[in-house]
Design an enzyme around this catalytic site. Structure first.
Site, PDB file in Angstrom:
ATOM      1  N   ARG A 224       0.847  -1.186   0.000  1.00 53.27           N
ATOM      2  CA  ARG A 224       0.000   0.000   0.000  1.00 53.27           C
ATOM      3  C   ARG A 224       0.884   1.239   0.000  1.00 53.27           C
ATOM      4  O   ARG A 224       1.865   1.319   0.747  1.00 53.27           O
ATOM      5  CB  ARG A 224      -0.910   0.026   1.249  1.00 53.27           C
ATOM      6  CG  ARG A 224      -2.036  -1.006   1.256  1.00 53.27           C
ATOM      7  CD  ARG A 224      -3.078  -0.757   0.167  1.00 53.27           C
ATOM      8  NE  ARG A 224      -4.180  -1.710   0.212  1.00 53.27           N
ATOM      9  CZ  ARG A 224      -4.288  -2.817  -0.509  1.00 53.27           C
ATOM     10  NH1 ARG A 224      -3.336  -3.134  -1.378  1.00 53.27           N
ATOM     11  NH2 ARG A 224      -5.344  -3.612  -0.397  1.00 53.27           N
ATOM     12  N   HIS A 272      -1.235  -1.054  -9.768  1.00 52.56           N
ATOM     13  CA  HIS A 272      -1.821  -1.852  -8.678  1.00 52.56           C
ATOM     14  C   HIS A 272      -2.386  -3.191  -9.190  1.00 52.56           C
ATOM     15  O   HIS A 272      -3.610  -3.403  -9.189  1.00 52.56           O
ATOM     16  CB  HIS A 272      -2.911  -1.053  -7.942  1.00 52.56           C
ATOM     17  CG  HIS A 272      -3.228  -1.634  -6.599  1.00 52.56           C
ATOM     18  ND1 HIS A 272      -3.608  -0.877  -5.519  1.00 52.56           N
ATOM     19  CD2 HIS A 272      -3.211  -2.918  -6.153  1.00 52.56           C
ATOM     20  CE1 HIS A 272      -3.813  -1.668  -4.469  1.00 52.56           C
ATOM     21  NE2 HIS A 272      -3.573  -2.917  -4.840  1.00 52.56           N
TER      22      HIS A 272
HETATM   23  P1  NDP Z   1      -0.895 -10.663   6.085  1.00 51.98           P
HETATM   24  O1  NDP Z   1      -1.936  -9.956   6.850  1.00 51.98           O
HETATM   25  O2  NDP Z   1      -1.010 -12.148   5.901  1.00 51.98           O
HETATM   26  O3  NDP Z   1       0.547 -10.419   6.752  1.00 51.98           O
HETATM   27  C1  NDP Z   1       0.973  -9.173   7.174  1.00 51.98           C
HETATM   28  C2  NDP Z   1       2.432  -9.247   7.633  1.00 51.98           C
HETATM   29  O4  NDP Z   1       2.847  -7.938   8.027  1.00 51.98           O
HETATM   30  C3  NDP Z   1       2.615 -10.152   8.840  1.00 51.98           C
HETATM   31  O5  NDP Z   1       3.858 -10.805   8.789  1.00 51.98           O
HETATM   32  C4  NDP Z   1       2.591  -9.153  10.000  1.00 51.98           C
HETATM   33  O6  NDP Z   1       3.310  -9.561  11.158  1.00 51.98           O
HETATM   34  C5  NDP Z   1       3.305  -7.968   9.378  1.00 51.98           C
HETATM   35  N1  NDP Z   1       2.936  -6.737  10.091  1.00 51.98           N
HETATM   36  C6  NDP Z   1       1.711  -6.186  10.242  1.00 51.98           C
HETATM   37  N2  NDP Z   1       1.774  -5.070  10.982  1.00 51.98           N
HETATM   38  C7  NDP Z   1       3.090  -4.922  11.309  1.00 51.98           C
HETATM   39  C8  NDP Z   1       3.808  -3.965  12.082  1.00 51.98           C
HETATM   40  N3  NDP Z   1       3.201  -2.927  12.676  1.00 51.98           N
HETATM   41  N4  NDP Z   1       5.148  -4.128  12.218  1.00 51.98           N
HETATM   42  C9  NDP Z   1       5.782  -5.178  11.659  1.00 51.98           C
HETATM   43  N5  NDP Z   1       5.155  -6.126  10.913  1.00 51.98           N
HETATM   44  C10 NDP Z   1       3.827  -5.984  10.748  1.00 51.98           C
HETATM   45  O7  NDP Z   1      -0.766  -9.937   4.676  1.00 51.98           O
HETATM   46  P2  NDP Z   1      -0.410 -10.548   3.229  1.00 51.98           P
HETATM   47  O8  NDP Z   1       0.982 -11.071   3.239  1.00 51.98           O
HETATM   48  O9  NDP Z   1      -1.465 -11.475   2.787  1.00 51.98           O
HETATM   49  O10 NDP Z   1      -0.546  -9.251   2.317  1.00 51.98           O
HETATM   50  C11 NDP Z   1       0.220  -8.083   2.544  1.00 51.98           C
HETATM   51  C12 NDP Z   1      -0.439  -6.905   1.867  1.00 51.98           C
HETATM   52  O11 NDP Z   1      -0.297  -6.983   0.454  1.00 51.98           O
HETATM   53  C13 NDP Z   1      -1.955  -6.787   2.048  1.00 51.98           C
HETATM   54  O12 NDP Z   1      -2.277  -6.229   3.299  1.00 51.98           O
HETATM   55  C14 NDP Z   1      -2.353  -5.879   0.903  1.00 51.98           C
HETATM   56  O13 NDP Z   1      -2.327  -4.535   1.326  1.00 51.98           O
HETATM   57  C15 NDP Z   1      -1.247  -6.090  -0.117  1.00 51.98           C
HETATM   58  N6  NDP Z   1      -1.735  -6.636  -1.382  1.00 51.98           N
HETATM   59  C16 NDP Z   1      -1.389  -5.993  -2.540  1.00 51.98           C
HETATM   60  C17 NDP Z   1      -1.803  -6.474  -3.762  1.00 51.98           C
HETATM   61  C18 NDP Z   1      -1.372  -5.819  -5.029  1.00 51.98           C
HETATM   62  O14 NDP Z   1      -1.838  -6.198  -6.103  1.00 51.98           O
HETATM   63  N7  NDP Z   1      -0.482  -4.860  -5.005  1.00 51.98           N
HETATM   64  C19 NDP Z   1      -2.627  -7.687  -3.853  1.00 51.98           C
HETATM   65  C20 NDP Z   1      -2.912  -8.311  -2.585  1.00 51.98           C
HETATM   66  C21 NDP Z   1      -2.478  -7.780  -1.401  1.00 51.98           C
HETATM   67  P3  NDP Z   1       2.848 -10.849  12.021  1.00 51.98           P
HETATM   68  O15 NDP Z   1       3.173 -12.030  11.124  1.00 51.98           O
HETATM   69  O16 NDP Z   1       3.703 -10.803  13.211  1.00 51.98           O
HETATM   70  O17 NDP Z   1       1.377 -10.701  12.260  1.00 51.98           O
END
Ligand code: NDP
Length: 309
Positions: A224, A272
C-alpha cells in the site's frame, strides 16, 4: 434458507455465483438488491460496500472480504460484531511472488542499466553479481510476504524478513519489532514492502527511515502506498540515494498525471496489479469458511479489526 449477499463493483457476481453454488447447497447467492428477506442473509461476500451496507442484516454470521488487503474494511465504523475473513488463495500468493521475483531479479541482473544503454546503442558490460551477495529485505512475512521471501531465497539471494511477531522460516533471516527496523533497513540492498496498511504502518517508511537504506539501493512497494512517505521517496530517487524503484501502489491511485514519478527513468510504475484474487482458486476456501460458520466452527484466515489486519 440461508442467503449469501454479494457486493462488489469490480468482481463478477455471475462468476462467483457459478463457482460457489456447487460447494454450498442450501445457500442462495444474491446481489443486495435481490434480497427479499433480510433476516435470511447469514453471510456477506463484499469488496468496498457502501456505508451502512450491513445494517439490515441482523442475522449475519460471517463477513468475507473479497481481497487480501483489508485496510478499506477494518477502519469502518459500521462493521457488525461477527467474524471477518479475507481471501486466502495460493494462486494469489504465487502471482504476487512472481511479480516480486521479476522486480528483484531485474535489479539483481542490472536490467535497467542495460535498458538505458540500449537506448543509447551502447555496449555496457556489467559483470553479473552472485545472488548470495545481494541482501533482499522483505517487510511483512504474512501469507503473501512469507511465500515471496521463500521464492526469493530459492534464487540464492540473501533474504531477510521483518514482521511484528518473531518468525522462524528456513532459509530466511527473520527479525521483528520496531526496534529492529533501522538495522533491517540498513541491511537491505533491495527492500520489498509487503506490510498491510494499518495505523501502525501508515507512514512507517518516513524520510528518516528511508535514509537508513544503503546508498544506491532498490525499493519495491507492492502493498500500500500510504506506508511510505511518497514525497520523501521521490526525493531520495531524485538524489540517487535510492537508485531504482518499482512501484505498484501509491498514496493516491490512479497516480495523478502530473506526479514527478511518472517522468523518472529510474522508476517502474505498474497500476496496482501485482496480484489479484483468482475466483476459481479462492472459491473453495470461501465456501469452506461459510460451511464452518454455518456449523458454528472457528473460521480460517480471520482478520482482527482492532489489530488492523
Ligand atoms: P498478512 O496480513 O497475511 O501479513 C501481514 C504481515 O505484516 C505479517 O507478517 C505481520 O506480522 C506484518 N505486520 C503487520 N503489521 C506490522 C507492524 N506494525 N510491524 C511489523 N510487521 C507488521 O498480509 P499478506 O501477506 O497477505 O498481504 C500483505 C499486503 O499486500 C496486504 O495487506 C495488501 O495490502 C497487499 N496486497 C497488494 C496487492 C497488489 O496487487 N499490489 C494484492 C494483494 C495484497 P505478524 O506475522 O507478526 O502478524
Amino acid at each position: 434458507m440461508s442467503i449469501l449477499v454479494f457486493y462488489s463493483e469490480f468482481d463478477s457476481f455471475e462468476q462467483w455465483s457459478t463457482l460457489l453454488a456447487p460447494h454450498l447447497p442450501g445457500v442462495t447467492l444474491c446481489r443486495a438488491e435481490e434480497v427479499q428477506n433480510d433476516d435470511e442473509v447469514h453471510f456477506a461476500l463484499v469488496w468496498k460496500p457502501p456505508h451502512g451496507f450491513f445494517a439490515p442484516y441482523r442475522n449475519l454470521k460471517l463477513l468475507i472480504n473479497l481481497g487480501a488487503g483489508v485496510d478499506s474494511l477494518v477502519g469502518r465504523d459500521d462493521l457488525p460484531d461477527i467474524p471477518i475473513v479475507r481471501l486466502s488463495d495460493p494462486h494469489m500468493a504465487r502471482m504476487m511472488a512472481s511479480f516480486v521475483l521479476f522486480a528483484v531479479l531485474r535489479y539483481v541482473r542490472d536490467i535497467p542499466a542495460f535498458e538505458r544503454a540500449q537506448r543509447e546503442r551502447r555496449w555496457h558490460y556489467l559483470h553479473p553479481r552472485s545472488p548470495e551477495t545481494v541482501r533482499v529485505g522483505v517487510l511483512g512475512l504474512g501469507e503473501l510476504g512469507a511465500h515471496t521471501a521463500l521464492e526469493l531465497a530459492r534464487q540464492g539471494l540473501d533474504v531477510r524478513g521483518w514482521s511484528r511477531s518473531q518468525k522462524n522460516i528456513d532459509g530466511i533471516t527473520c527479525s521483528s519489532g520496531i526496534d529492529a527496523l533501522d538495522a533491517f533497513l540498513a541491511g537491505s540492498d533491495i527492500l520489498v514492502v509487503m506490510l498491510p496498511l494499518t495505523p501502525q504502518t501508515q507512514g512507517l517508511l518516513s524520510a528518516e527511515r528511508l535514509a537508513r537504506l544503503p546508498h544506491g539501493c532498490a525499493f519495491i512497494n507492492v502493498s500500500r502506498g500510504a506506508i511510505v512517505d511518497q514525497v520523501a521517496l521521490t526525493q531520495a530517487l531524485q538524489r540517487g540515494q535510492i537508485a531504482e524503484a518499482t512501484l505498484d501502489v501509491f498514496d493516491r491511485e490512479p497516480l495523478p498525471p502530473e506526479d514527478a514519478l511518472w517522468g523518472m527513468e529510474n522508476v517502474l510504475i505498474t497500476p496496482h496489479l501485482a496480484s489479484v484474487a483468482i475466483p476459481a482458486s479462492a472459491a473453495p476456501q470461501v465456501a469452506a469458511n461459510i460451511q464452518r460458520a454455518a456449523r458454528g466452527e472457528a473460521v480460517l484466515h480471520q482478520v482482527f479489526p482492532q489489530q488492523g489486519y
